[in-house]
Design an enzyme around this catalytic site. Structure first.
Site, PDB file in Angstrom:
ATOM      1  N   LYS A  22       0.724  -1.201  -0.011  1.00 18.50           N
ATOM      2  CA  LYS A  22      -0.002  -0.082  -0.222  1.00 18.50           C
ATOM      3  C   LYS A  22       0.870   1.377   0.028  1.00 18.50           C
ATOM      4  O   LYS A  22       0.358   2.312  -0.691  1.00 18.50           O
ATOM      5  CB  LYS A  22      -0.798   0.279   1.171  1.00 18.50           C
ATOM      6  CG  LYS A  22      -1.445   1.283   1.669  1.00 18.50           C
ATOM      7  CD  LYS A  22      -2.385   1.424   2.871  1.00 18.50           C
ATOM      8  CE  LYS A  22      -1.392   1.637   4.083  1.00 18.50           C
ATOM      9  NZ  LYS A  22      -1.158   2.797   4.264  1.00 18.50           N
ATOM     10  N   ASN A  23       1.883   1.226   0.782  1.00 15.96           N
ATOM     11  CA  ASN A  23       2.635   2.319   0.862  1.00 15.96           C
ATOM     12  C   ASN A  23       3.649   2.751  -0.254  1.00 15.96           C
ATOM     13  O   ASN A  23       4.249   3.849  -0.169  1.00 15.96           O
ATOM     14  CB  ASN A  23       3.658   2.440   2.321  1.00 15.96           C
ATOM     15  CG  ASN A  23       2.689   2.661   3.513  1.00 15.96           C
ATOM     16  OD1 ASN A  23       1.514   3.173   3.179  1.00 15.96           O
ATOM     17  ND2 ASN A  23       3.190   2.544   4.506  1.00 15.96           N
ATOM     18  N   CYS A 120      -3.958  17.797  11.948  1.00 16.46           N
ATOM     19  CA  CYS A 120      -2.896  16.658  11.767  1.00 16.46           C
ATOM     20  C   CYS A 120      -1.506  17.816  11.461  1.00 16.46           C
ATOM     21  O   CYS A 120      -0.600  17.374  11.835  1.00 16.46           O
ATOM     22  CB  CYS A 120      -3.070  15.684  10.677  1.00 16.46           C
ATOM     23  SG  CYS A 120      -3.069  14.164  11.230  1.00 16.46           S
ATOM     24  N   ARG A 125       1.135  14.770  13.211  1.00 14.66           N
ATOM     25  CA  ARG A 125       1.691  14.271  12.118  1.00 14.66           C
ATOM     26  C   ARG A 125       1.915  15.548  11.049  1.00 14.66           C
ATOM     27  O   ARG A 125       1.003  15.493  10.172  1.00 14.66           O
ATOM     28  CB  ARG A 125       1.139  13.021  11.773  1.00 14.66           C
ATOM     29  CG  ARG A 125       1.263  11.709  12.254  1.00 14.66           C
ATOM     30  CD  ARG A 125       0.784  10.689  11.795  1.00 14.66           C
ATOM     31  NE  ARG A 125       1.515   9.909  10.729  1.00 14.66           N
ATOM     32  CZ  ARG A 125       1.069   8.753  10.187  1.00 14.66           C
ATOM     33  NH1 ARG A 125       0.078   8.333  10.491  1.00 14.66           N
ATOM     34  NH2 ARG A 125       1.911   8.412   9.148  1.00 14.66           N
ATOM     35  N   ASP A 313       5.969   0.453  11.977  1.00 20.32           N
ATOM     36  CA  ASP A 313       4.497  -0.036  11.452  1.00 20.32           C
ATOM     37  C   ASP A 313       4.633  -1.678  11.866  1.00 20.32           C
ATOM     38  O   ASP A 313       3.473  -2.450  11.516  1.00 20.32           O
ATOM     39  CB  ASP A 313       4.549  -0.084   9.736  1.00 20.32           C
ATOM     40  CG  ASP A 313       4.225   1.429   9.530  1.00 20.32           C
ATOM     41  OD1 ASP A 313       3.574   2.264  10.270  1.00 20.32           O
ATOM     42  OD2 ASP A 313       3.940   1.664   8.051  1.00 20.32           O
ATOM     43  N   ARG A 405      -8.095  -0.343   5.580  1.00 16.04           N
ATOM     44  CA  ARG A 405      -7.314   0.455   5.000  1.00 16.04           C
ATOM     45  C   ARG A 405      -5.985  -0.107   4.407  1.00 16.04           C
ATOM     46  O   ARG A 405      -5.690   0.594   3.253  1.00 16.04           O
ATOM     47  CB  ARG A 405      -6.964   1.776   5.951  1.00 16.04           C
ATOM     48  CG  ARG A 405      -7.818   2.742   6.140  1.00 16.04           C
ATOM     49  CD  ARG A 405      -7.439   3.900   7.191  1.00 16.04           C
ATOM     50  NE  ARG A 405      -5.920   4.120   6.665  1.00 16.04           N
ATOM     51  CZ  ARG A 405      -5.011   4.349   7.275  1.00 16.04           C
ATOM     52  NH1 ARG A 405      -4.946   4.553   8.758  1.00 16.04           N
ATOM     53  NH2 ARG A 405      -3.963   4.710   6.859  1.00 16.04           N
TER      54      ARG A 405
HETATM   55  C1  UD1 Z   1       5.005   6.789   6.302  1.00 18.76           C
HETATM   56  C2  UD1 Z   1       4.204   5.464   6.062  1.00 18.76           C
HETATM   57  C3  UD1 Z   1       3.620   5.033   7.835  1.00 18.76           C
HETATM   58  C4  UD1 Z   1       4.810   4.802   8.734  1.00 18.76           C
HETATM   59  C5  UD1 Z   1       5.888   6.084   8.439  1.00 18.76           C
HETATM   60  C6  UD1 Z   1       7.117   5.752   9.189  1.00 18.76           C
HETATM   61  C7  UD1 Z   1       3.130   5.876   4.132  1.00 18.76           C
HETATM   62  C8  UD1 Z   1       1.856   6.268   3.265  1.00 18.76           C
HETATM   63  N1  UD1 Z   1       3.138   5.941   5.460  1.00 18.76           N
HETATM   64  O1  UD1 Z   1       4.270   7.813   6.960  1.00 18.76           O
HETATM   65  O2  UD1 Z   1       3.047   3.985   7.375  1.00 18.76           O
HETATM   66  O3  UD1 Z   1       4.368   4.509   9.630  1.00 18.76           O
HETATM   67  O4  UD1 Z   1       6.196   6.374   7.247  1.00 18.76           O
HETATM   68  O5  UD1 Z   1       8.026   4.643   8.835  1.00 18.76           O
HETATM   69  O6  UD1 Z   1       4.004   5.873   3.405  1.00 18.76           O
HETATM   70  N2  UD1 Z   1       7.362  14.596  10.501  1.00 18.76           N
HETATM   71  C9  UD1 Z   1       7.599  15.950  10.492  1.00 18.76           C
HETATM   72  N3  UD1 Z   1       7.160  16.737   9.694  1.00 18.76           N
HETATM   73  C10 UD1 Z   1       6.798  16.509   8.458  1.00 18.76           C
HETATM   74  C11 UD1 Z   1       6.831  15.180   8.049  1.00 18.76           C
HETATM   75  C12 UD1 Z   1       7.030  14.155   9.194  1.00 18.76           C
HETATM   76  O7  UD1 Z   1       8.012  16.211  11.670  1.00 18.76           O
HETATM   77  O8  UD1 Z   1       6.685  17.350   7.546  1.00 18.76           O
HETATM   78  C13 UD1 Z   1       7.593  13.864  11.445  1.00 18.76           C
HETATM   79  C14 UD1 Z   1       6.527  12.844  11.799  1.00 18.76           C
HETATM   80  O9  UD1 Z   1       5.593  13.364  12.645  1.00 18.76           O
HETATM   81  C15 UD1 Z   1       6.967  11.641  12.692  1.00 18.76           C
HETATM   82  C16 UD1 Z   1       8.456  11.282  11.690  1.00 18.76           C
HETATM   83  O10 UD1 Z   1       8.645  12.694  10.974  1.00 18.76           O
HETATM   84  O11 UD1 Z   1       7.562  11.798  13.884  1.00 18.76           O
HETATM   85  C17 UD1 Z   1       8.367  10.525  10.276  1.00 18.76           C
HETATM   86  O12 UD1 Z   1       7.006  10.753   9.752  1.00 18.76           O
HETATM   87  P1  UD1 Z   1       7.175  10.217   8.272  1.00 18.76           P
HETATM   88  O13 UD1 Z   1       8.186   9.578   7.784  1.00 18.76           O
HETATM   89  O14 UD1 Z   1       6.827  11.343   7.499  1.00 18.76           O
HETATM   90  O15 UD1 Z   1       5.855   9.084   8.217  1.00 18.76           O
HETATM   91  P2  UD1 Z   1       4.670   9.298   6.738  1.00 18.76           P
HETATM   92  O16 UD1 Z   1       5.412   9.439   5.821  1.00 18.76           O
HETATM   93  O17 UD1 Z   1       3.523   9.865   7.397  1.00 18.76           O
END
Ligand code: UD1
Length: 431
Positions: A22-23, A120, A125, A313, A405
Site C-alpha cells: 500500500k505504501n 494533523c 503528524r 509499522d 485501510r
Molecule cells: C510513512 C508511512 C507510515 C509509516 C511512517 C514511518 C506511508 C503512506 N505511510 O508515513 O505507514 O508509519 O512512514 O515509517 O508511506 N514529520 C515531521 N514533519 C513532516 C513530516 C514528518 O515532523 O513534515 C515527523 C512525523 O511526525 C514523524 C516522523 O517525522 O514523527 C516520521 O514521519 P514520516 O516518515 O513523514 O511518516 P509518513 O510519511 O507520514
C-alpha cells in the site's frame, strides 16, 4: 460497521500470499499526476486507502481503472487533463497520505490546493518538512479556510527551481513528495537526509521508467536532474513488507508452520533477526519465508527506527507477539509519539504491559483471553488480530475499517491457513 470474530487456538499451517505494498502504491498512483500519458501499475493492493486515492485522482480530473481479480490488480491511470487540482477535504480527511499529491500537482500544473486533515498539520503528524522543501524550490504557500494553496514561481507560470534540501528529520512521504516535485523542476535538486525505505526506491524506479533523472534513491542523498516532460510507463509495485511481517508474526504467535509467499526477504532484515532472537525458526528463500514455532518464545527488545531499522509499522504486532514470550521485553517507539493505542486493548485481553513515555515494558507469559476490543488504527488493529489468534475464546474486534485501510482481505487470507476468523456486519446489534 464491520467486526471480526476470532476464535483463538489454531496453529496457522500452509501458504499465505502477500499483496502489493500500500505504501508504495500510494505514491506511485500520485506520480500519475506528473504526466499526461497513461501509467499502468501492477500488483496494486485492494485496500481502502487505494480506493480513497482513486477518488482523489478522479476528483481532479484523472481517469482511474482499478482492475482486480483476473486483471491481476492492474490499474490504469491517466491524468490527461487536471481540470481541478484540488485535494478536497471530504476525501483527504480519511487519508493522511493525500499530502503526496502536493508536490506532483505543483510540478505539473504550477498550483495545488490541498485540504489539511483535521489538526494533523500542526499536531501529531505535521507536513512542515514538505512545505519547507517546496518553499526552498520557489513555491509560495498560503493557508486559507483549512486548505493549503501552493504556487510555483511567477504565480504558477514558471516551473519549480532546483534546490539543495536537507530534511531536518527523516520523512518517508516527505521524501517521496519532494522527489516528485523535483523531477520536473528546473536544474539539479539535491536531497539530503532522505528516507531509505523500499517504498521510496519503488517510487524512484517508476519515475525513472517515466523518464526522470534520479541518482541515489534508497540512500540518504538523492540527486534529481529536472526534465521538462515525463511519459507513461508500466511498473510493478513491491510486495508489502508490513503485511508479510504481520503474517510471519501470525505464524509465530500461533505456534504454526507457515510459508509467507511472494514477499521480498531483503526488506525484512531487522524483523527477521528479532524473530530469530525470539527463538522462531525461519527458512528464507528468494521470494518466500517459512516460519515455524512451537509456541515457546523468548523475549526480545525492539526500538523503532527509520529503515533499515525496526519499522514502527511492525511495533504493535511485535508487542502482541512478546506477550507470549517467556520473560520481559522492552519496546521503544522513536518515530511517532502516542503510538501505543493497542496497549490498553491488549491489556484488556490479559496482557501485562506498562507504558512510560516512549517505552513499553511487556511482561510475557500472559494467558490471553477473548474480549470485545476496539481497533484504533491500522497497525494496532493487526496486533489485536494476532493476540486474538492465541486468546482463549471468541474475540470480537470492532471498527475493522481501520484494518481494511491497509490489509487486503486479511480475514480470508488467515482463514485459508486455518485461523477461525469471520467478518460480521453488526454482531452486537444481532445479539
Ligand atoms: C510513512 C508511512 C507510515 C509509516 C511512517 C514511518 C506511508 C503512506 N505511510 O508515513 O505507514 O508509519 O512512514 O515509517 O508511506 N514529520 C515531521 N514533519 C513532516 C513530516 C514528518 O515532523 O513534515 C515527523 C512525523 O511526525 C514523524 C516522523 O517525522 O514523527 C516520521 O514521519 P514520516 O516518515 O513523514 O511518516 P509518513 O510519511 O507520514
Amino acid at each position: 460497521m464491520d467486526k471480526f470474530v476470532v476464535r483463538g487456538g489454531n496453529p496457522l499451517l500452509g501458504t499465505i500470499k502477500v499483496s502489493g505494498a500500500k505504501n508504495s502504491a500510494l505514491p506511485c498512483m500520485a506520480a500519475a499526476i506528473l504526466t499526461e500519458d497513461e501509467l499502468i501499475l501492477e500488483n496494486i493492493p485492494q485496500v481502502r486507502d487505494i480506493e480513497t486515492e482513486r477518488k482523489l485522482l478522479e476528483s481532479m480530473g484523472g481517469e482511474v481503472q482499478l482492475g482486480y481479480g483476473r486483471a491481476q490488480h492492474r490499474t490504469h491511470i491517466r491524468c490527461a487533463v487536471l481540470s481541478d487540482p484540488v485535494a478536497k477535504y471530504e476525501i483527504v480527511k480519511t487519508m493522511r497520505a493525500s499530502s503526496l499529491v502536493l508536490g506532483p500537482l505543483i510540478a505539473r500544473t504550477g498550483m495545488a490546493r490541498v485540504a489539511m486533515p483535521g489538526g494533523c498539520a500542526i499536531g501529531g503528524r505535521p507536513i512542515d518538512l514538505h512545505l519547507k522543501a517546496l518553499e526552498a524550490m520557489g513555491a509560495t504557500i498560503t493557508q486559507d479556510h483549512g486548505y493549503l494553496e501552493a504556487r510555483s514561481p511567477n504565480n504558477g507560470a514558471s516551473p519549480l527551481k532546483a534546490a539543495h534540501i536537507v530534511f531536518d528529520k527523516i520523512t518517508v512521504t516527505g521524501t517521496e513528495d519532494i522527489l516528485m516535485a523535483a523531477v520536473l523542476a528546473e536544474g539539479e535538486t539535491v536531497l539530503e537526509n532522505c528516507a531509505r525505505e523500499p517504498e521510496v526506491t519503488d517510487l524512484a524506479a517508476l519515475l525513472l521508467a517515466m523518464g526522470a533523472k534520479i541518482e541515489g534513491a534508497g540512500t540518504s542523498t538523492v540527486r534529481v536532474q529536472g526534465v521538462t516532460r515525463l511519459h507513461g510507463a508500466r511498473h510493478r509495485i513491491n510486495p508489502d513488507r508490513i503485511e508479510a511481517g504481520t503474517f510471519l508474526l501470525a505464524g509465530a504467535i500461533s505456534g504454526g508452520d507457515l510459508i509467507v509467499d511472494g514477499c521480498d526477504p531483503a526488506h525484512l532484515g531487522s524483523l527477521l533477526s528479532k524473530l530469530q532472537e525470539c527463538g522462531v525458526r525461519l527458512d528464507v528463500g528468494t521470494d518466500h519465508i517459512r516460519v515455524r514455532s512451537d509456541g515457546q518464545l523468548k523475549p526480545a527488545d525492539i526500538s523503532t527506527e527509520e529503515y533499515p531499522g525496526f519499522p514502527t509499522d511492525m511495533q504493535a504486532q511485535f508487542m502482541a507477539l512478546v506477550t507470549q514470550a517467556d520473560g520481559t521485553s522492552v519496546v521503544t517507539e522513536n518515530i511517532f509519539e502516542n503510538r501505543f493505542m493497542h496497549v490498553q486493548e491488549l491489556n484488556r485481553m490479559g496482557a501485562n504491559i506498562t507504558v512510560q513515555g516512549r517505552t513499553a515494558t511487556i511482561r510475557g507469559g500472559a494467558k490471553l483471553q477473548s474480549a470485545a476490543v476496539m481497533c484504533s488504527d491500522l497497525r494496532a488493529s493487526a496486533s489485536l488480530v494476532l493476540a486474538a489468534l492465541v486468546a482463549e475464546g471468541e474475540t470480537i474486534l470492532d471498527r475493522v475499517y481501520h484494518i481494511d485501510r491497509g490489509y487486503e482481505r486479511i480475514e480470508e487470507k488467515l482463514r485459508g491457513v486455518g485461523a477461525q476468523i469471520r467478518r460480521m456486519g453488526d454482531v452486537f446489534g444481532k445479539r
